[in-house]
Design a protein around this motif. Structure first.
Motif, PDB file in Angstrom:
ATOM      1  N   ILE A 131       0.826  -1.217   0.000  1.00  0.00           N
ATOM      2  CA  ILE A 131       0.000   0.000   0.000  1.00  0.00           C
ATOM      3  C   ILE A 131       0.856   1.262   0.000  1.00  0.00           C
ATOM      4  CG2 ILE A 131      -1.670   1.348   1.328  1.00  0.00           C
ATOM      5  CD1 ILE A 131      -3.058  -1.248   2.052  1.00  0.00           C
ATOM      6  N   PRO A 258      -6.206   7.126  -6.368  1.00  0.00           N
ATOM      7  CA  PRO A 258      -6.657   5.954  -5.602  1.00  0.00           C
ATOM      8  C   PRO A 258      -6.185   4.621  -6.163  1.00  0.00           C
ATOM      9  CG  PRO A 258      -8.474   6.893  -6.854  1.00  0.00           C
ATOM     10  CD  PRO A 258      -7.344   7.864  -6.954  1.00  0.00           C
ATOM     11  N   PHE A 259      -5.834   4.580  -7.464  1.00  0.00           N
ATOM     12  CA  PHE A 259      -5.461   3.309  -8.055  1.00  0.00           C
ATOM     13  C   PHE A 259      -4.067   2.857  -7.636  1.00  0.00           C
ATOM     14  CE2 PHE A 259      -8.994   4.542 -10.722  1.00  0.00           C
ATOM     15  CZ  PHE A 259      -9.654   3.339 -10.896  1.00  0.00           C
ATOM     16  N   LEU A 262      -4.881   1.056  -4.509  1.00  0.00           N
ATOM     17  CA  LEU A 262      -5.607  -0.157  -4.882  1.00  0.00           C
ATOM     18  C   LEU A 262      -4.654  -1.226  -5.402  1.00  0.00           C
ATOM     19  CD1 LEU A 262      -8.308  -1.616  -5.341  1.00  0.00           C
ATOM     20  CD2 LEU A 262      -8.401  -0.541  -7.604  1.00  0.00           C
ATOM     21  N   TYR A 265      -2.934  -2.839  -2.446  1.00  0.00           N
ATOM     22  CA  TYR A 265      -3.861  -3.698  -1.706  1.00  0.00           C
ATOM     23  C   TYR A 265      -4.107  -5.012  -2.438  1.00  0.00           C
ATOM     24  CZ  TYR A 265      -8.227  -5.364   0.364  1.00  0.00           C
ATOM     25  OH  TYR A 265      -9.193  -6.138   0.939  1.00  0.00           O
ATOM     26  N   LEU A 266      -4.356  -4.926  -3.751  1.00  0.00           N
ATOM     27  CA  LEU A 266      -4.679  -6.128  -4.527  1.00  0.00           C
ATOM     28  C   LEU A 266      -3.484  -7.072  -4.634  1.00  0.00           C
ATOM     29  CD1 LEU A 266      -6.861  -4.641  -7.417  1.00  0.00           C
ATOM     30  CD2 LEU A 266      -7.628  -5.958  -5.428  1.00  0.00           C
ATOM     31  N   ALA A 309      -6.482   5.392 -14.755  1.00  0.00           N
ATOM     32  CA  ALA A 309      -6.545   4.160 -13.971  1.00  0.00           C
ATOM     33  C   ALA A 309      -5.540   3.136 -14.486  1.00  0.00           C
ATOM     34  CB  ALA A 309      -7.959   3.577 -14.034  1.00  0.00           C
ATOM     35  N   LEU A 313      -2.291   1.996 -12.235  1.00  0.00           N
ATOM     36  CA  LEU A 313      -2.202   0.586 -11.857  1.00  0.00           C
ATOM     37  C   LEU A 313      -0.906  -0.031 -12.359  1.00  0.00           C
ATOM     38  CD1 LEU A 313      -5.831  -0.756 -12.408  1.00  0.00           C
ATOM     39  CD2 LEU A 313      -4.578  -0.729 -10.246  1.00  0.00           C
TER      40      LEU A 313
END
Length: 368
Positions: A131, A258-259, A262, A265-266, A309, A313
């Motif tokens: 994160i 935010p990505f 994310l 986290y993923l 995004a 990512l």
């Protein structure tokens, strides 16, 4: 020294955002700068790309510099370069002088990612670092959002050169805060440094690092070409006003933030980072083709969201995966340096190539 690791991370993140602001400050004011210097937009684009030339030459030895001087001293030095470069640029009136000052400004950009990874690995070594690493990769997106929404009004109110002196002042402030508030790993012994001497050669023998580096280079080409040229495309192809074009471009950075978290986290949960990188490139591919066929405000926003995004990512996943695919911890710095080399090359060539293609056929549709 600050003890809370997240407070230290936020301070480090502020440094990354400031470096990004310095890089992207020309994007919303490139028409004004071109008029002042009497040069074309394609020539101004080199002022945006030259910022990364230092990264091309310093990405590889950057790992050795971190090992020798430590991340804290190096970070303080980077803020000093940022301050001096902005002051120099603020008083420059000739294009050649601006090019040289931009190259000096680019030194912090060439090492800030790697220095940040070293700090994060030290501060968060007791838990999953996915994160914070993912969040770290979003500083450029936040810098883009702030630059596109704040810098144009600041120039209109205080003049074209006000941006340079503002960033120089903030650089000095952060330099002082880093000196007093950040801690760092202990310096390695001379024996350990000698043991690291062959790490770069061993790092690039890893095929996974090559794949991550190629992915990062392609992502950087796409990402920064769009960041730098979005306002021009919106105005010239779709007839938007300058303020609206800059506003839309600012959303790009907002969507990407935010990505990064994310992605961390993923990956921590699913352990399927390679699949995420592949899916993110599919998303970027679709968004890139879509750019030439927008028809309404809704499609403008949706295309921005998809590209932001995908890029966020991809970039975050690469930085998170890099320490995981190396066989030895001592190869992490060299591996990240190699990945960054491709990243800076992608940034350096992206904007001039796309700009030149658009000038050749007088259309942005084919170049995108």
């Amino acid at each position: 020294m600050v003890r809370n690791r997240w407070l230290k991370f936020l301070l480090l993140y502020a440094g990354g955002v400031l470096v990004s602001l310095s890089q992207l400050k020309l994007v919303p004011i490139q028409n004004e700068l071109g008029s002042e210097l009497g040069v074309s937009l394609s020539t101004v684009s080199w002022l945006m790309s030259i910022f990364t030339v230092s990264g091309i030459f310093l990405a590889v030895p950057g790992g050795a510099l971190v090992t020798r001087f430590g991340p804290k001293k190096l970070l303080i030095g980077l803020m000093g370069c940022l301050a001096i470069g902005n002051i120099w640029e603020g008083i420059s009136t000739r294009f050649c002088s601006l090019l040289l000052s931009r190259a000096l400004e680019g030194i912090p950009f060439s090492m800030i990612i790697m220095v940040g990874i070293v700090f994060i690995h030290f501060w968060f070594q007791e838990s999953n670092s996915g994160i914070p690493t993912g969040l770290w990769g979003t500083f450029s997106a936040l810098g883009s959002m702030l630059a596109m929404n704040l810098f144009k009004p600041l120039v209109q109110a205080y003049g074209l050169r006000s941006l340079w002196f503002l960033i120089a002042g903030l650089s000095v402030l952060l330099l002082c805060l880093f000196f007093f508030l950040l801690d760092e790993p202990k310096n390695q012994s001379i024996v350990e440094q000698k043991r690291m001497s062959g790490s770069f050669k061993k790092a690039i023998e890893n095929k996974s690092i090559w794949l991550l580096a190629l992915a990062q280079g392609c992502m950087a080409f796409i990402l920064f070409a769009f960041i730098n040229l979005y306002p021009q495309i919106y105005r010239q192809q779709y007839g938007l006003s300058e303020s609206l074009a800059n506003s839309y471009t600012g959303y790009f950075g907002l969507f990407g933030i935010p990505f990064g978290a994310l992605a961390g986290y993923l990956i921590d949960r699913t352990k399927k980072g390679q699949v995420m990188v592949f899916c993110s490139f599919l998303l970027m591919l679709a968004a890139t083709f879509w750019m030439g066929y927008l028809s309404s405000n809704v499609t403008f926003i949706m295309q921005l969201f998809a590209l932001s995004a995908g890029a966020s990512l991809s970039s975050s996943c690469v930085m998170i995966l890099a320490p995981k695919v190396v066989k030895q911890d001592r190869l992490i710095g060299a591996s990240v340096s190699f990945i960054n080399l491709f990243y800076y090359v992608g940034i350096f060539v992206g904007t001039p190539i796309v700009t030149k293609l658009s000038e050749g056929d007088q259309s942005w549709q084919n170049s995108t």
